[in-house]
Design a protein around this motif. Structure first.
Motif, short mmCIF file in Angstrom:
data_model
loop_
_atom_site.label_atom_id
_atom_site.label_comp_id
_atom_site.label_asym_id
_atom_site.label_seq_id
_atom_site.Cartn_x
_atom_site.Cartn_y
_atom_site.Cartn_z
N GLY A 120 65.11 40.87 55.68
CA GLY A 120 65.52 42.17 56.18
C GLY A 120 66.00 42.10 57.62
N ALA A 121 65.30 41.35 58.45
CA ALA A 121 65.67 41.24 59.86
C ALA A 121 67.02 40.54 60.03
CB ALA A 121 64.60 40.49 60.63
N MET A 122 67.27 39.53 59.19
CA MET A 122 68.52 38.75 59.31
C MET A 122 69.63 39.29 58.42
SD MET A 122 67.14 34.85 59.72
CE MET A 122 65.89 34.90 58.43
N GLN A 123 69.30 40.29 57.60
CA GLN A 123 70.25 40.91 56.67
C GLN A 123 70.88 39.86 55.75
OE1 GLN A 123 72.90 43.40 58.94
NE2 GLN A 123 71.26 44.78 59.51
N ILE A 124 70.00 39.03 55.17
CA ILE A 124 70.43 38.04 54.18
C ILE A 124 69.52 38.16 52.96
CG2 ILE A 124 71.37 36.46 55.91
CD1 ILE A 124 68.87 34.70 55.54
N ASP A 125 69.94 37.54 51.89
CA ASP A 125 69.15 37.55 50.66
C ASP A 125 67.87 36.73 50.85
OD1 ASP A 125 68.42 36.47 47.85
OD2 ASP A 125 69.85 38.10 47.47
N LYS A 126 66.79 37.22 50.31
CA LYS A 126 65.50 36.52 50.38
C LYS A 126 65.58 35.11 49.82
CE LYS A 126 62.08 37.38 47.52
NZ LYS A 126 60.91 37.89 46.80
N ASP A 127 66.46 34.91 48.84
CA ASP A 127 66.62 33.59 48.24
C ASP A 127 67.24 32.57 49.19
OD1 ASP A 127 65.45 34.44 45.90
OD2 ASP A 127 67.36 34.85 44.90
#
Length: 160
Positions: A120-127
């Motif tokens: 969420g902080a980096m605005q990327i997919d958890k995967d």
């Protein structure tokens, strides 16, 4: 496409009367990490890996521990600022691979939540985020429960 890799490392001493925050998650434990901010070694290692990959210095340069503005700072909020710096230079986070070195507490129950917080902080997919935890078999300062350390390797990409 320009691809860059960075490595980050951080360590903080375990101490009484502090909460333990790792990967933006507060973990129940009798000790916490000592530091100017929330002392989240995992997030600090991630930030240094990202900054290093972009040749933008380190977290001490951007968020000095002698600046009262960062006293008790939420490291996840600082991570968002690092990602903004990357974005301004045209970079996006490709993936993160991090390892936390801690004899105790056991971190497995918290790793998925850490991945979600960091994603969420980096605005990327958890995967795109791998977090591992290991003990050092009671060896060294982590094995003696004196502190916790973290390593991180980050890949960033820049469109040409």
């Amino acid at each position: 496409m320009n691809i860059r890799i960075g490595h980050g490392y951080d360590v903080h001493r375990l101490t009484e009367n502090r909460r333990l925050v790792l990967g933006g998650v507060t973990i129940p434990f009798e000790k916490g990490l000592l530091g100017h901010s929330d002392a989240d070694v995992l997030v600090h290692a991630v930030m240094d890996a990202l900054l290093g990959a972009a040749a933008l210095g380190d977290i001490g340069q951007h968020f000095p521990d002698n600046d009262p503005a960062y006293s008790g700072a939420d490291s996840v909020e600082l991570l968002k600022k690092v990602c903004l710096l990357l974005s301004e230079k045209g970079y996006a986070v490709g993936n993160i691979d991090a390892t936390v070195l801690a004899q105790q507490p056991k971190l497995k129950p918290y790793i998925e939540t850490m991945r979600e917080v960091l994603a969420g902080a980096m605005q990327i997919d958890k995967d795109c985020i791998s977090i591992k935890a290991t003990t050092e078999e009671k060896l060294g300062f982590t094995g003696r429960l004196e502190g916790i350390a973290a390593h991180c390797v980050a890949l960033i990409v820049k469109s040409s």
